[in-house]
Design an enzyme around this catalytic site. Structure first.
Site, PDB file in Angstrom:
ATOM      1  N   HIS A   1      -3.593   6.922   2.724  1.00 56.89           N
ATOM      2  CA  HIS A   1      -3.992   5.625   2.172  1.00 56.89           C
ATOM      3  C   HIS A   1      -5.361   5.266   2.749  1.00 56.89           C
ATOM      4  CE1 HIS A   1      -4.219   1.537   1.074  1.00 56.89           C
ATOM      5  NE2 HIS A   1      -3.937   1.060   2.269  1.00 56.89           N
TER       6      HIS A   1
ATOM      7  N   CYS B   1       0.816  -1.222   0.000  1.00 56.70           N
ATOM      8  CA  CYS B   1       0.000   0.000   0.000  1.00 56.70           C
ATOM      9  C   CYS B   1       0.843   1.263   0.000  1.00 56.70           C
ATOM     10  CB  CYS B   1      -0.936   0.005   1.211  1.00 56.70           C
ATOM     11  SG  CYS B   1      -1.979  -1.450   1.272  1.00 56.70           S
TER      12      CYS B   1
ATOM     13  N   ASN C   1     -10.216  -0.411  -0.139  1.00 58.63           N
ATOM     14  CA  ASN C   1      -8.752  -0.308  -0.078  1.00 58.63           C
ATOM     15  C   ASN C   1      -8.175  -0.799  -1.409  1.00 58.63           C
ATOM     16  OD1 ASN C   1      -6.027  -0.722   0.362  1.00 58.63           O
ATOM     17  ND2 ASN C   1      -6.277  -1.649   2.383  1.00 58.63           N
TER      18      ASN C   1
END
Ligand code: UT7
Length: 324
Positions: A251, A112, A281
């Site tokens: 994020h 990520c 996500n």
């Protein structure tokens, strides 16, 4: 001399998977997913639609926004953990599809945090004289999601975001980037099978080891701690206060993680870009998708002070502060 972001672009696959759809797949509820994560729906790539396909669309849009042709690119970096193939790099497929005939191309694997890590690489290359670097975060998380595991399948989505990095001609630019890792925490988020430690086999498939496994609760706590730590370090390195920021683009993993970070930093929600309700996500794609939305919605303008913050598998965590 500074490097700056000359244009942004993003792309999300057409198919929308809602929480109601997930209720029909695993023992979950729309209410649980919304309350525990903040996610309402996510986009899912079509069958046959791979990481490079999403990346090419986002890359084209970023080039258009920057007013550049693909042949102007010197380098393409694709941050991803869901590339088209284990080999070759997805960035090479993107380079060919875009017709970026003068560009070098490689992938960067930092889960990520991949986009922020890749942005820091582009920043360094441009400061060393490279003219135009296309940085893309692109993920087809649906390909490594276990659709029978309610602990993880409600969280992830597919998408791509891109930026063009070039030399800055003034005050604007990437002011600093900050990168961290702690491999002692590698088991918090992992795809245990399919790599060189446990190559693909019938056993891997039977035990579903080709899919993402996550210790959600532990990851949650580490995420809050690391995001706060790196945000404070980033501000302090630049002599900035939280109040100086125009927008924080984190994020997008879980709205509760982000609310805890905002509370600790004293950041009001109006200064935080949240779009995980619509995308879930998307790993390395989440920050560049959010950046592109913020630019197109006018939440980032020339002169805005923007901070990025990411954390993810590895463990890695990373940040950047940008004068737009
Ligand atoms: O970018 C990668 C980084 N990853 C992350 O940021 C993820 C970080 N972690 C999280 O976002 C959260 O930990 C989760 C959303 C994954 C889970 O939320 P939580 O509040 O930490 O819940 P939990 O893991 O403590 O589980 C609470 C309960 C459990 O039931 P019991 O054992 O208390 O009976 C789970 O089985 O919730 C249950 N549960 C679910 N229930 C309905 C777990 N997933 C689901 C689900 N639907 N989808």
């Amino acid at each position: 001399m500074k490097a700056c972001i000359a244009g942004t672009g993003s792309y999300a696959p057409a198919r929308v998977l809602t929480n109601a759809d997930l209720e029909r797949m695993v023992a979950t509820s729309d209410e649980w997913i919304r309350e525990r994560t903040g996610i309402r729906e996510r986009r899912i790539a079509a069958i046959g639609e791979a990481c490079s396909d999403l990346a090419v669309q986002a890359g084209k849009r970023a080039l258009t926004a920057a007013g550049l042709a693909a042949t102007d690119l010197d380098m393409i970096l694709v941050a991803t953990c869901t590339g088209d193939y284990p080999l070759p790099a997805t960035a090479c497929l993107v380079q060919h599809q875009l017709g970026a005939t003068k560009a070098a191309a490689c992938d960067l694997s930092a889960a990520c945090c991949g986009f922020v890590y890749a942005l820091s690489v582009a920043d360094a290359y441009v400061k060393n004289g490279m003219r135009h670097v296309l940085v893309i975060g692109s993920e087809v998380m649906s390909a490594i999601t276990d659709w029978t595991d309610r602990n993880t399948c409600v969280l992830f989505g597919d998408g791509a975001g891109a930026v063009v990095v070039r030399a800055s001609d003034g005050e604007r630019g990437i002011l600093s980037t900050h990168l961290r890792s702690d491999g002692a925490l590698c088991e918090l988020i992992m795809v245990p099978g399919g790599g060189s430690r446990t190559p693909p086999s019938e056993k891997v498939l039977a035990e579903r080891l080709q899919y993402i496994k996550m210790k959600g609760n532990e990851t949650f706590k580490v995420a809050v701690r690391t995001l706060e730590e790196i945000a404070r370090a980033t501000l302090s390195a630049n002599g900035l206060r939280v109040e100086d920021l125009d927008l924080y683009v984190p994020h997008q993993a879980n709205v509760r993680i982000l609310k805890a970070v905002m509370e600790r930093l004293g950041l009001p929600i109006e200064k935080v870009l949240l779009n995980l309700d619509r995308y879930g996500n998307t790993s390395a794609a989440s920050i560049p998708i959010a950046l592109d939305e913020a630019v197109r919605e006018g939440r980032i303008k020339d002169g805005s002070l923007v901070m990025l913050g990411a954390f993810g598998a590895g463990l890695t965590w990373a940040s950047a502060v940008i004068r737009w």
